[in-house]
Design an enzyme around this catalytic site. Structure first.
Site, PDB file in Angstrom:
ATOM      1  N   HIS A   1      37.071  46.742  38.001  1.00 26.11           N
ATOM      2  CA  HIS A   1      38.171  47.471  38.645  1.00 26.11           C
ATOM      3  C   HIS A   1      39.350  46.560  38.930  1.00 26.11           C
ATOM      4  O   HIS A   1      39.227  45.340  38.922  1.00 26.11           O
ATOM      5  CB  HIS A   1      37.715  48.166  39.937  1.00 26.11           C
ATOM      6  CG  HIS A   1      37.271  47.261  41.044  1.00 26.11           C
ATOM      7  ND1 HIS A   1      35.949  46.938  41.273  1.00 26.11           N
ATOM      8  CD2 HIS A   1      37.966  46.623  42.027  1.00 26.11           C
ATOM      9  CE1 HIS A   1      35.864  46.146  42.330  1.00 26.11           C
ATOM     10  NE2 HIS A   1      37.083  45.929  42.813  1.00 26.11           N
TER      11      HIS A   1
ATOM     12  N   GLU B   1      38.434  53.312  50.804  1.00 26.79           N
ATOM     13  CA  GLU B   1      38.757  53.129  49.390  1.00 26.79           C
ATOM     14  C   GLU B   1      38.474  54.370  48.573  1.00 26.79           C
ATOM     15  O   GLU B   1      37.630  55.197  48.935  1.00 26.79           O
ATOM     16  CB  GLU B   1      37.953  51.961  48.818  1.00 26.79           C
ATOM     17  CG  GLU B   1      36.452  52.189  48.904  1.00 26.79           C
ATOM     18  CD  GLU B   1      35.664  51.113  48.171  1.00 26.79           C
ATOM     19  OE1 GLU B   1      35.557  50.012  48.704  1.00 26.79           O
ATOM     20  OE2 GLU B   1      35.160  51.400  47.078  1.00 26.79           O
TER      21      GLU B   1
ATOM     22  N   GLN C   1      40.791  50.839  41.970  1.00 23.29           N
ATOM     23  CA  GLN C   1      40.253  50.920  43.335  1.00 23.29           C
ATOM     24  C   GLN C   1      41.447  50.879  44.296  1.00 23.29           C
ATOM     25  O   GLN C   1      42.129  49.858  44.393  1.00 23.29           O
ATOM     26  CB  GLN C   1      39.327  49.735  43.597  1.00 23.29           C
ATOM     27  CG  GLN C   1      38.681  49.729  44.975  1.00 23.29           C
ATOM     28  CD  GLN C   1      37.883  48.443  45.185  1.00 23.29           C
ATOM     29  OE1 GLN C   1      38.437  47.356  45.151  1.00 23.29           O
ATOM     30  NE2 GLN C   1      36.582  48.584  45.379  1.00 23.29           N
TER      31      GLN C   1
ATOM     32  N   HIS D   1      43.529  42.465  43.868  1.00 26.34           N
ATOM     33  CA  HIS D   1      42.529  41.641  43.181  1.00 26.34           C
ATOM     34  C   HIS D   1      42.106  42.298  41.881  1.00 26.34           C
ATOM     35  O   HIS D   1      42.378  43.475  41.649  1.00 26.34           O
ATOM     36  CB  HIS D   1      41.296  41.406  44.078  1.00 26.34           C
ATOM     37  CG  HIS D   1      40.502  42.623  44.397  1.00 26.34           C
ATOM     38  ND1 HIS D   1      40.733  43.418  45.499  1.00 26.34           N
ATOM     39  CD2 HIS D   1      39.446  43.210  43.757  1.00 26.34           C
ATOM     40  CE1 HIS D   1      39.863  44.417  45.532  1.00 26.34           C
ATOM     41  NE2 HIS D   1      39.070  44.311  44.477  1.00 26.34           N
TER      42      HIS D   1
ATOM     43  N   GLU E   1      37.052  39.071  41.875  1.00 28.02           N
ATOM     44  CA  GLU E   1      35.776  39.583  42.376  1.00 28.02           C
ATOM     45  C   GLU E   1      34.800  39.686  41.217  1.00 28.02           C
ATOM     46  O   GLU E   1      35.211  39.977  40.080  1.00 28.02           O
ATOM     47  CB  GLU E   1      36.016  40.967  42.999  1.00 28.02           C
ATOM     48  CG  GLU E   1      34.789  41.641  43.576  1.00 28.02           C
ATOM     49  CD  GLU E   1      35.123  43.019  44.173  1.00 28.02           C
ATOM     50  OE1 GLU E   1      36.327  43.347  44.339  1.00 28.02           O
ATOM     51  OE2 GLU E   1      34.175  43.776  44.436  1.00 28.02           O
TER      52      GLU E   1
HETATM   53  C1  MC0 Z   1      45.349  35.738  50.117  1.00 26.08           C
HETATM   54  N1  MC0 Z   1      45.963  34.988  49.202  1.00 26.08           N
HETATM   55  C2  MC0 Z   1      45.983  35.644  48.041  1.00 26.08           C
HETATM   56  C3  MC0 Z   1      45.337  36.867  48.298  1.00 26.08           C
HETATM   57  N2  MC0 Z   1      44.949  36.898  49.590  1.00 26.08           N
HETATM   58  N3  MC0 Z   1      46.481  35.305  46.847  1.00 26.08           N
HETATM   59  C4  MC0 Z   1      46.321  36.223  45.851  1.00 26.08           C
HETATM   60  N4  MC0 Z   1      45.746  37.426  46.008  1.00 26.08           N
HETATM   61  C5  MC0 Z   1      45.239  37.783  47.220  1.00 26.08           C
HETATM   62  N5  MC0 Z   1      44.659  38.969  47.367  1.00 26.08           N
HETATM   63  C6  MC0 Z   1      46.572  33.678  49.415  1.00 26.08           C
HETATM   64  C7  MC0 Z   1      47.620  33.738  50.513  1.00 26.08           C
HETATM   65  O1  MC0 Z   1      48.880  34.132  50.008  1.00 26.08           O
HETATM   66  C8  MC0 Z   1      47.629  32.325  51.027  1.00 26.08           C
HETATM   67  O2  MC0 Z   1      48.408  31.512  50.179  1.00 26.08           O
HETATM   68  C9  MC0 Z   1      46.172  31.908  50.878  1.00 26.08           C
HETATM   69  O3  MC0 Z   1      45.594  32.771  49.893  1.00 26.08           O
HETATM   70  C10 MC0 Z   1      45.393  32.077  52.182  1.00 26.08           C
HETATM   71  O4  MC0 Z   1      45.582  33.411  52.595  1.00 26.08           O
HETATM   72  P1  MC0 Z   1      45.594  33.918  54.111  1.00 26.08           P
HETATM   73  O5  MC0 Z   1      46.530  35.045  54.192  1.00 26.08           O
HETATM   74  O6  MC0 Z   1      45.756  32.754  55.033  1.00 26.08           O
HETATM   75  O7  MC0 Z   1      44.180  34.543  54.284  1.00 26.08           O
HETATM   76  P2  MC0 Z   1      42.754  33.909  54.445  1.00 26.08           P
HETATM   77  O8  MC0 Z   1      42.706  32.489  53.964  1.00 26.08           O
HETATM   78  O9  MC0 Z   1      42.296  34.203  55.817  1.00 26.08           O
HETATM   79  O10 MC0 Z   1      41.957  34.841  53.413  1.00 26.08           O
HETATM   80  C11 MC0 Z   1      42.183  34.840  52.049  1.00 26.08           C
HETATM   81  C12 MC0 Z   1      40.866  35.216  51.357  1.00 26.08           C
HETATM   82  C13 MC0 Z   1      40.409  36.555  51.976  1.00 26.08           C
HETATM   83  C14 MC0 Z   1      41.115  35.319  49.875  1.00 26.08           C
HETATM   84  C15 MC0 Z   1      39.830  34.106  51.640  1.00 26.08           C
HETATM   85  O11 MC0 Z   1      41.388  37.546  51.739  1.00 26.08           O
HETATM   86  C16 MC0 Z   1      39.089  37.021  51.479  1.00 26.08           C
HETATM   87  O12 MC0 Z   1      38.023  36.598  51.964  1.00 26.08           O
HETATM   88  N6  MC0 Z   1      39.076  37.952  50.471  1.00 26.08           N
HETATM   89  C17 MC0 Z   1      37.822  38.473  49.936  1.00 26.08           C
HETATM   90  C18 MC0 Z   1      37.461  39.785  50.544  1.00 26.08           C
HETATM   91  C19 MC0 Z   1      38.491  40.871  50.266  1.00 26.08           C
HETATM   92  O13 MC0 Z   1      39.579  40.617  49.778  1.00 26.08           O
HETATM   93  N7  MC0 Z   1      38.107  42.147  50.641  1.00 26.08           N
HETATM   94  C20 MC0 Z   1      38.978  43.290  50.425  1.00 26.08           C
HETATM   95  C21 MC0 Z   1      38.564  44.035  49.229  1.00 26.08           C
HETATM   96  P3  MC0 Z   1      49.514  30.514  50.772  1.00 26.08           P
HETATM   97  O14 MC0 Z   1      50.134  29.894  49.565  1.00 26.08           O
HETATM   98  O15 MC0 Z   1      50.433  31.357  51.581  1.00 26.08           O
HETATM   99  O16 MC0 Z   1      48.704  29.544  51.598  1.00 26.08           O
HETATM  100  S1  MC0 Z   1      36.995  44.806  49.493  1.00 26.08           S
HETATM  101  C22 MC0 Z   1      36.481  45.287  47.975  1.00 26.08           C
HETATM  102  O17 MC0 Z   1      37.178  45.109  47.023  1.00 26.08           O
HETATM  103  C23 MC0 Z   1      35.109  45.930  47.939  1.00 26.08           C
HETATM  104  C24 MC0 Z   1      34.999  47.047  48.897  1.00 26.08           C
HETATM  105  C25 MC0 Z   1      34.667  46.350  46.543  1.00 26.08           C
HETATM  106  O18 MC0 Z   1      35.271  45.961  45.548  1.00 26.08           O
HETATM  107  O19 MC0 Z   1      33.667  47.083  46.431  1.00 26.08           O
END
Ligand code: MC0
Length: 146
Positions: free
Chosen positions: A7, A43, A60, A84, A134
């Site tokens: 997705h 979602e 998604q 993502h 992912e």
């Molecule tokens: C953050 N950053 C990204 C980003 N999110 N870059 C590209 N794409 C994204 N989606 C970048 C920010 O711009 C920042 O860069 C750096 O990463 C740190 O971001 P932050 O804003 O300080 O946030 P953190 O570090 O607290 O978290 C970022 C992180 C988090 C990726 C670790 O979002 C995470 O754990 N994501 C995984 C879970 C997730 O996204 N769940 C939602 C979908 P700079 O350069 O400014 O430092 S759930 C889903 O999809 C499920 C239900 C499913 O598929 O079934």
């Protein structure tokens, strides 16, 4: 082995309005919807096509359920858009360990629960040329509740 685009995750402020845009503009219908409290999202999965590995590819659409969720934080900073990309695999455990071994940060020690009972993990966007990535292993058909 990664065998399909499972997705593309799209962050939105209003899930119902965004679903309606995709329906009215492209004719895509909601295949499945759910709330994932752990991830902090409401979602909708729009199935685009079946794939040759027996899976499927979806859009998604993601609305945050709380401001401090990953999608909530991302929306506040970037606005709506592609959040993502997810690759499908039959073996999320094996593939994530192999990718970890290549020096890419895998965000979870063990895969967590994703859409339709799938098992998911994420790779850090900073290790993937700016793309939050992912990995998804779909639930067996009998277990997928949609
Ligand atoms: C953050 N950053 C990204 C980003 N999110 N870059 C590209 N794409 C994204 N989606 C970048 C920010 O711009 C920042 O860069 C750096 O990463 C740190 O971001 P932050 O804003 O300080 O946030 P953190 O570090 O607290 O978290 C970022 C992180 C988090 C990726 C670790 O979002 C995470 O754990 N994501 C995984 C879970 C997730 O996204 N769940 C939602 C979908 P700079 O350069 O400014 O430092 S759930 C889903 O999809 C499920 C239900 C499913 O598929 O079934």
């Amino acid at each position: 082995m990664l065998t399909r685009i499972d997705h593309i995750g799209i962050a939105c402020f209003d899930l119902d309005k965004t679903v309606e845009f995709y329906r009215a503009t492209y004719g895509f219908e909601v295949f499945h919807s759910e709330v994932n409290e752990e991830q902090g999202v409401r979602e909708a999965m729009l199935k685009i096509n079946e794939t040759s590995d027996g899976g499927a590819s979806y859009l998604q659409l993601l609305e945050p359920t709380r401001e401090d969720s990953a999608v909530g934080k991302w929306l506040a900073k970037n606005g709506e858009g592609v959040h993502h990309i997810a690759f499908g695999t039959a073996d999320v455990d094996g593939d994530s360990e192999a990718i970890r071994g290549k020096g890419v940060r895998v965000l979870y020690d063990e895969p967590r629960t994703g859409s339709m009972g799938s098992r998911i993990t994420f790779l850090h966007p900073k290790d993937c040329h700016g793309v939050l990535t992912e990995l998804v292993t779909a639930a067996p058909p009998a277990a997928a509740d949609h």
